[in-house]
Enzyme design. Structure first.
Site, short mmCIF file in Angstrom:
data_model
loop_
_atom_site.label_atom_id
_atom_site.label_comp_id
_atom_site.label_asym_id
_atom_site.label_seq_id
_atom_site.Cartn_x
_atom_site.Cartn_y
_atom_site.Cartn_z
N HIS A 30 70.95 -5.70 68.54
CA HIS A 30 69.69 -5.63 67.78
C HIS A 30 68.77 -4.53 68.35
CE1 HIS A 30 66.87 -8.20 65.05
NE2 HIS A 30 66.57 -6.91 64.98
N GLY A 61 64.32 -0.57 50.05
CA GLY A 61 62.96 -0.34 50.59
C GLY A 61 62.95 0.94 51.41
N ARG A 62 62.01 1.01 52.33
CA ARG A 62 61.89 2.24 53.12
C ARG A 62 63.16 2.58 53.88
NH1 ARG A 62 56.33 -0.14 53.84
NH2 ARG A 62 57.68 -1.83 54.45
N ILE A 63 63.75 1.57 54.55
CA ILE A 63 64.93 1.87 55.37
C ILE A 63 66.14 2.17 54.48
CG2 ILE A 63 66.48 1.01 57.17
CD1 ILE A 63 64.12 -0.77 58.17
N SER A 90 70.05 -5.48 59.24
CA SER A 90 68.84 -6.16 58.73
C SER A 90 68.61 -7.46 59.50
CB SER A 90 68.97 -6.40 57.23
OG SER A 90 70.04 -7.28 56.93
N GLU A 104 71.45 -14.96 67.73
CA GLU A 104 71.23 -13.88 68.69
C GLU A 104 70.67 -14.46 69.98
OE1 GLU A 104 68.95 -10.71 66.92
OE2 GLU A 104 70.39 -10.45 65.31
C1 GLV Z 1 63.49 -5.61 63.98
O1 GLV Z 1 64.53 -6.13 63.64
C2 GLV Z 1 62.32 -5.61 63.19
O2 GLV Z 1 62.23 -6.38 62.22
O3 GLV Z 1 61.40 -4.84 63.53
C1 GLV Z 2 61.05 -1.24 56.40
O1 GLV Z 2 60.13 -0.57 56.85
C2 GLV Z 2 61.44 -1.48 55.00
O2 GLV Z 2 60.62 -1.96 54.23
O3 GLV Z 2 62.60 -1.15 54.62
#
Ligand code: GLV
Ligand code: GLV
Length: 326
Positions: free
Chosen positions: A287, A157-159, A238, A268
């Protein structure tokens, strides 16, 4: 003047977001460091139309039933595994999240984790502070090269794609896996698609960027560590439960893999007696993937915008379940 809608905000988010909400709603903000108990949230939302939640708040059907006027749950996060989205949809409650704005910041953190574990930055810092640095040594704190190594990205995805762009700058071979191929993104990043097992065998660094759901729970466990092999590293920024942490501990202790770097853990905060905390070949941070000043402000604006849209009957700028409106 007609009475303004009420909202509950479950923690002190950056002021820019609070200021936006204050213009349209009567807001109740939880001031403590520790999250409000679920029973407390249920009391506080009794006559609220909006809830701004954090990933530490479990928002399920029972909680939403405590707020008969509830229209929107705006999560201050991109991930929303803390929310029972089906239960929200069934109740006509819209769920918002904060995608996009934290992509680069989270990829920066994942990249820092990768570099830290590969080059033993945390161990090195501890060594210096322990006054152990005596001289330059040919074999001191040897790590692994990142440049020209192979990175395997799980979840494109985006990340995941932002990680690929960083990896390209280090002349890495980039492989990825996801539910579907993304030919567009392959062209842009030079990444090659692989099935998970092939990716695990091929990669020096495996980095996880998927959502947590039933399909990704314990996606990486003992079998997968065997496939990765003794020169490989795991990075997870993630959600903790994507990795079987007991299996990870065994793999790190027995050097089935060489190291791991984690921004997230199964529980966590990580329990004080977690055996992972005894190992040198793991780096763990609390986190903080999206934790830059700039990005937390952007997330506050986006979460406020989702909340405001929900209580005023407008479409949410970022909605996880738009079907709940119909
Ligand atoms: C953090 O882990 C988020 O999902 O924004
Ligand atoms: C987060 O913004 C994702 O979709 O990877």
């Amino acid at each position: 003047m007609s009475s303004r809608p009420k909202v509950f905000i479950s923690r002190m988010i950056p002021q820019v977001g609070l200021d936006m909400v204050a213009e349209v709603a009567e807001m109740d903000v939880w001031p403590e460091q520790m999250p409000p108990a679920k029973s407390v949230i249920m009391e506080r939302i009794a006559d609220c139309e909006g809830l701004l939640s954090l990933l530490t708040d479990e928002v399920d059907g029972a909680l939403m039933d405590a707020a008969p006027k509830l229209k929107v749950v705006s999560n201050y996060a991109v991930g929303f595994n803390n929310i029972d989205v089906d239960a929200a949809t069934a109740r006509g409650v819209l769920v918002g999240n904060t995608p996009g704005v934290l992509t680069g910041t989270t990829a920066d953190l994942a990249w820092s984790l990768l570099m830290s574990i590969a080059r033993r930055i945390v161990e090195g810092d501890k060594y210096v502070r322990a006054r152990q640095w005596k001289t330059w040594e040919p074999q001191l704190l040897l790590g692994s090269d990142v440049y020209e190594a192979t990175i395997g990205i799980i979840g494109f995805g985006r990340i995941g794609q932002a990680m690929a762009r960083r990896a390209a700058g280090f002349d890495m071979r980039i492989v990825y896996t996801d539910i579907e191929r993304n030919v567009e993104a392959e062209k842009e990043t030079g990444a090659e698609f692989m099935q998970l097992d092939d990716l695990l065998r091929a990669s020096d660094f495996v980095t996880i960027h998927t959502l947590l759901n039933d399909d990704t729970f314990h996606l990486i466990g003992a079998r997968e560590f065997e496939l990765m092999g003794p020169d490989s590293y795991l990075i997870n920024s993630s959600r903790g439960p994507v990795v079987d942490e007991t299996a990870l501990y065994e793999a790190l202790k027995n050097e089935t893999i060489r190291g791991a770097a984690l921004d997230v853990t199964e529980e966590e905060p990580i329990p004080d007696d977690s055996p992972l905390l005894e190992l040198d070949n793991v780096v763990i941070v609390p986190h903080i993937g999206s934790a830059s000043r700039q990005t937390r402000n952007k997330m506050a604006r986006m979460a406020a915008a989702n909340l405001i849209a929900g209580i005023t009957g407008e479409p949410l700028p970022n909605c996880v379940n738009p079907e709940a409106a119909s």
